[in-house]
Motif scaffolding. Sequence first.
Motif, short mmCIF file in Angstrom:
data_model
loop_
_atom_site.label_atom_id
_atom_site.label_comp_id
_atom_site.label_asym_id
_atom_site.label_seq_id
_atom_site.Cartn_x
_atom_site.Cartn_y
_atom_site.Cartn_z
N ALA A 197 0.83 -1.21 0.00
CA ALA A 197 0.00 0.00 0.00
C ALA A 197 0.86 1.25 0.00
O ALA A 197 0.55 2.24 -0.68
CB ALA A 197 -0.94 0.00 1.20
N LEU A 250 -5.61 -6.17 -3.91
CA LEU A 250 -6.88 -5.50 -3.62
C LEU A 250 -6.87 -4.90 -2.21
O LEU A 250 -7.35 -3.78 -1.99
CB LEU A 250 -8.05 -6.48 -3.77
CG LEU A 250 -8.37 -6.93 -5.20
CD1 LEU A 250 -9.38 -8.07 -5.18
CD2 LEU A 250 -8.89 -5.77 -6.00
N GLU A 251 -6.33 -5.63 -1.25
CA GLU A 251 -6.23 -5.13 0.12
C GLU A 251 -5.30 -3.93 0.20
O GLU A 251 -5.59 -2.95 0.87
CB GLU A 251 -5.74 -6.26 1.05
CG GLU A 251 -5.58 -5.86 2.48
CD GLU A 251 -6.89 -5.55 3.19
OE1 GLU A 251 -6.85 -4.91 4.25
OE2 GLU A 251 -7.96 -5.92 2.68
N ARG A 287 -7.02 -0.91 -1.10
CA ARG A 287 -7.98 -0.40 -0.11
C ARG A 287 -7.27 0.39 0.97
O ARG A 287 -7.69 1.48 1.36
CB ARG A 287 -8.76 -1.57 0.51
CG ARG A 287 -9.87 -1.11 1.46
CD ARG A 287 -10.45 -2.26 2.25
NE ARG A 287 -9.50 -2.91 3.13
CZ ARG A 287 -9.12 -2.44 4.33
NH1 ARG A 287 -9.59 -1.30 4.77
NH2 ARG A 287 -8.25 -3.10 5.07
N GLY A 321 -6.19 3.75 -0.15
CA GLY A 321 -7.27 4.68 -0.44
C GLY A 321 -7.57 4.82 -1.91
O GLY A 321 -8.17 5.82 -2.33
N ALA A 378 -9.71 3.64 -4.76
CA ALA A 378 -10.97 2.92 -4.89
C ALA A 378 -11.20 2.37 -6.29
O ALA A 378 -11.99 1.46 -6.48
CB ALA A 378 -12.14 3.83 -4.52
#
Length: 148
Positions: free
Chosen positions: A87, A126-127, A130, A133, A135
């Motif tokens: 992320a 995908l995590e 998320r 942030g 989308a």
Amino acid sequence: MNFRKGRGKEDPEINLIPFIDVLLVILIFLMVTTTYSRFTELQITLPTADAEKAQDKPSQIEIGIDAQGRYKINSEPVSFLDATNLANDLKKAAEAMNGGKAGAPDPVVIINADRAATHQSVIDVLEAARIAGLAKVTFAAQATSTSK
């Protein structure tokens, strides 16, 4: 046989009065059953095209996943420890695309996974999206080639 013209026969007479009566009845029927409108045509707004405008493509972050579970963000290999680490890499790529501008639209994350890649690796991406942030996530698909 008598081929002479007879004296008592008259020329046939065509009576047009019943024909006119039938035409008047049809005309009255059409006048009563037809509705009239003030508008003589439909107003249609046709679409227009302007070739001079450049199409704004949304910024895209492409994440590649190979069969061994290695990740690439925009063709740059990244190390994967967990979804939070990925992320952070996604956030850095998004900031680099937006040029540090506040209020810029979020980029689209495109997941391009190898056919032999595990489902868990796609779920990790995908995590990570998320957590970052982001989308807008989509998947890339390629048609299989039939070359020998």
